[in-house]
Enzyme design. Structure first.
Site, PDB file in Angstrom:
ATOM      1  N   GLY A  61       0.809  -1.214   0.000  1.00 35.15           N
ATOM      2  CA  GLY A  61       0.000   0.000   0.000  1.00 35.15           C
ATOM      3  C   GLY A  61       0.843   1.264   0.000  1.00 35.15           C
ATOM      4  O   GLY A  61       0.541   2.228  -0.716  1.00 35.15           O
TER       5      GLY A  61
ATOM      6  N   ASN B  41      -8.531   3.667   8.350  1.00 30.51           N
ATOM      7  CA  ASN B  41      -7.968   2.523   9.066  1.00 30.51           C
ATOM      8  C   ASN B  41      -8.170   2.581  10.578  1.00 30.51           C
ATOM      9  O   ASN B  41      -8.040   1.577  11.253  1.00 30.51           O
ATOM     10  CB  ASN B  41      -6.476   2.381   8.745  1.00 30.51           C
ATOM     11  CG  ASN B  41      -5.721   3.681   8.860  1.00 30.51           C
ATOM     12  OD1 ASN B  41      -6.070   4.666   8.205  1.00 30.51           O
ATOM     13  ND2 ASN B  41      -4.714   3.719   9.685  1.00 30.51           N
TER      14      ASN B  41
ATOM     15  N   HIS C 294      -1.682  -7.776   2.406  1.00 35.67           N
ATOM     16  CA  HIS C 294      -1.744  -8.295   3.776  1.00 35.67           C
ATOM     17  C   HIS C 294      -2.941  -7.765   4.570  1.00 35.67           C
ATOM     18  O   HIS C 294      -3.156  -8.164   5.704  1.00 35.67           O
ATOM     19  CB  HIS C 294      -0.430  -8.052   4.527  1.00 35.67           C
ATOM     20  CG  HIS C 294      -0.177  -6.644   4.963  1.00 35.67           C
ATOM     21  ND1 HIS C 294      -0.393  -6.219   6.257  1.00 35.67           N
ATOM     22  CD2 HIS C 294       0.275  -5.562   4.297  1.00 35.67           C
ATOM     23  CE1 HIS C 294      -0.063  -4.938   6.355  1.00 35.67           C
ATOM     24  NE2 HIS C 294       0.341  -4.514   5.179  1.00 35.67           N
TER      25      HIS C 294
ATOM     26  N   CYS D 150       1.089   1.752  12.941  1.00 38.44           N
ATOM     27  CA  CYS D 150       2.202   2.553  12.442  1.00 38.44           C
ATOM     28  C   CYS D 150       2.653   3.547  13.496  1.00 38.44           C
ATOM     29  O   CYS D 150       3.796   3.960  13.507  1.00 38.44           O
ATOM     30  CB  CYS D 150       1.794   3.313  11.193  1.00 38.44           C
ATOM     31  SG  CYS D 150       0.770   2.360  10.091  1.00 38.44           S
TER      32      CYS D 150
ATOM     33  N   THR E 212      12.486  -7.908 -10.983  1.00 35.95           N
ATOM     34  CA  THR E 212      11.894  -9.238 -11.033  1.00 35.95           C
ATOM     35  C   THR E 212      10.734  -9.315 -10.048  1.00 35.95           C
ATOM     36  O   THR E 212      10.855  -8.901  -8.904  1.00 35.95           O
ATOM     37  CB  THR E 212      12.961 -10.308 -10.706  1.00 35.95           C
ATOM     38  OG1 THR E 212      14.016 -10.158 -11.656  1.00 35.95           O
ATOM     39  CG2 THR E 212      12.380 -11.711 -10.788  1.00 35.95           C
TER      40      THR E 212
HETATM   41  C1  LIG Z   1      -1.918  -0.530   5.996  1.00 36.02           C
HETATM   42  C2  LIG Z   1      -2.281   0.706   5.243  1.00 36.02           C
HETATM   43  C3  LIG Z   1      -1.380   1.287   4.317  1.00 36.02           C
HETATM   44  C4  LIG Z   1       0.003   0.749   4.120  1.00 36.02           C
HETATM   45  O1  LIG Z   1       0.027  -0.467   3.435  1.00 36.02           O
HETATM   46  P1  LIG Z   1       1.340  -1.378   3.483  1.00 36.02           P
HETATM   47  O2  LIG Z   1       1.072  -2.479   2.533  1.00 36.02           O
HETATM   48  O3  LIG Z   1       1.481  -1.847   4.887  1.00 36.02           O
HETATM   49  O4  LIG Z   1       2.480  -0.513   3.050  1.00 36.02           O
HETATM   50  C5  LIG Z   1      -1.799   2.393   3.613  1.00 36.02           C
HETATM   51  N1  LIG Z   1      -3.025   2.926   3.787  1.00 36.02           N
HETATM   52  C6  LIG Z   1      -3.912   2.404   4.648  1.00 36.02           C
HETATM   53  C7  LIG Z   1      -5.266   3.021   4.781  1.00 36.02           C
HETATM   54  C8  LIG Z   1      -3.573   1.283   5.413  1.00 36.02           C
HETATM   55  O5  LIG Z   1      -4.450   0.785   6.279  1.00 36.02           O
END
Ligand SMILES: *Cc1c(COP(=O)(O)O)cnc(C)c1O
Length: 395
Positions: free
Chosen positions: A72, A152, A202, A326, A238
């Site tokens: 993400g 989130n 994930h 985070c 890759t």
């Molecule tokens: C978890 C999250 C991200 C980051 O994604 P990663 O794959 O962990 O880098 C970005 N935006 C939101 C809203 C998230 O919940």
């Protein structure tokens, strides 16, 4: 301890057994490079196409709209920096909201240092972006609007379709961080007028370190990584074949099971909220009651530190979160809770429980009981609470 109740699915999800099984051959015997022309490579190339189709199926778009990334964060960086740099001659104004994930907020900060002007839209007390407010912030030199699909921390689902519709008249590119939404709620970027959409494997029972960016047909976005011809020259290197295969499978599973998982989680969510609100004094639900992610419960409790309760629940085998993962470990409280107007102490007393389709009513009952115990213990140690409780003989 053998009991574990995992209620932190917004931070990450457990990789599903089916997904892991699908990945295994690509970590062992199917080790070819997709760019090679012999069979071992070609099989891998086919596997990438299958994953692209599986993801496209969930978004009702074409496989060629999907570009694989490392997650993400990378997708958000690519979308924002790519549009900013390629459209700098048309303008340097970007609009986002104050409650975005740090992957967007800190990328905006980076762009700000490089001469871009960022407007951070206020949200209302439930975390909703007001489309009218966004329209008022639009200018002739606005090149990009980035609004997350779902938050989130508090689960607010933004009116992305409405915003996309309003933006149709404006040349600004519309990006949405759909990391919390993909695989959880139906998404139709094409129909909604979304140009760019980020997601991460994930967060929907796929492996970590894998994600994608949806790029609408005809949108010019510069390459993110320079090197070989992978991802049609847009993102060299890759491919993470096993990860991508797993993400594709996870997307397919999430897409087909969404219709049954969503209402199930929503009813458990509402049951949990109801129990907390009716059995625990001095608390407040953060975020909306409608247009809220089906798995998100976020509640502030007075007279406690959320982090203390998280540690106490951990000792009972319950994984939960006091702020977004985070920012865990930092003492600063959540920017999202601050922006919806919570005073500092209520923001610090916030707990987030994010369920999944395997969460049971028994899990929720056990969690609420342990939560009540932890709160009681912790509150008793707070002199403010004990003196307040003394003269406020409730019930
Ligand atoms: C978890 C999250 C991200 C980051 O994604 P990663 O794959 O962990 O880098 C970005 N935006 C939101 C809203 C998230 O919940």
């Amino acid at each position: 301890m053998n009991k574990r109740i995992y209620l932190d699915n917004a931070a990450t999800t457990r990789i599903s057994d089916e997904v892991l099984e699908t990945m295994m051959p690509y970590l062992k015997e199917e080790y070819g490079n997709p760019s090679s022309i012999y069979d071992l490579g070609a099989d891998n190339k086919r596997a990438l196409l299958t994953a692209r189709k599986q993801i496209a199926g969930v978004l009702s778009c074409e496989p060629q709209n999907i570009y694989f990334t490392s997650g993400g964060t990378e997708s958000d960086n690519w979308a924002l920096i790519g549009i900013a740099e390629s459209r700098a001659s048309q303008g340097r104004h970007i609009i986002t909201s104050k409650i975005e994930h740090h992957a967007v907020l800190n990328t905006c900060k980076y762009l700000e240092k490089r001469g871009y002007e960022i407007t951070h839209l206020d949200v209302d007390e439930q975390g909703f972006v007001q489309p009218e407010r966004l329209m008022r912030a639009l200018r002739q030199d606005t090149i990009l609007v980035s609004i997350m699909t779902a938050n989130n921390e508090i689960g607010t689902i933004q009116p992305i379709g409405k915003i996309g519709c309003l933006l149709k008249e404006h040349p600004a590119v519309f990006h949405t961080d759909a990391v919390q939404a993909f695989g959880h709620i139906p998404l139709s970027p094409k129909q909604w007028g979304v140009d760019l959409l980020s997601a991460s494997s994930h967060k929907f029972h796929g492996p970590k370190g894998c994600g994608f960016l949806y790029i609408r047909d005809g949108l010019k976005l510069p390459a993110f990584l320079h090197g070989g011809k992978q991802e049609r020259g847009m993102r060299a290197g890759t491919e993470n074949v096993a990860g991508i295969v797993g993400m594709g499978k996870a997307a397919e599973l999430a897409g087909t099971r969404m219709k049954e998982h969503e209402p199930y989680q929503r009813s458990l969510r509402d049951y949990m909220i109801h129990r907390i609100e009716s059995e625990i004094p001095y608390c407040r639900l953060n975020g909306p009651r409608r247009n809220r992610l089906a798995n998100n419960v976020n509640v502030s409790f007075s007279y406690v530190e959320g982090e203390t309760i998280v540690i106490m629940l951990d000792m009972e085998g319950i994984c939960t979160s006091s702020a977004s993962a985070c920012s865990a470990g930092q003492s600063a409280s959540s920017h999202v809770l601050r922006e919806i107007g919570l005073p500092e102490d209520m923001a610090k007393g916030a707990l987030r429980f994010t369920l999944n389709e395997e969460t049971t009513k028994e899990d929720i009952d056990y969690t609420v009981e342990k939560l009540k115990e932890a709160l009681e213990k912790s509150r008793k140690l707070n002199p403010q609470y004990t003196s307040f409780a003394k003269w406020n003989m409730r019930r």
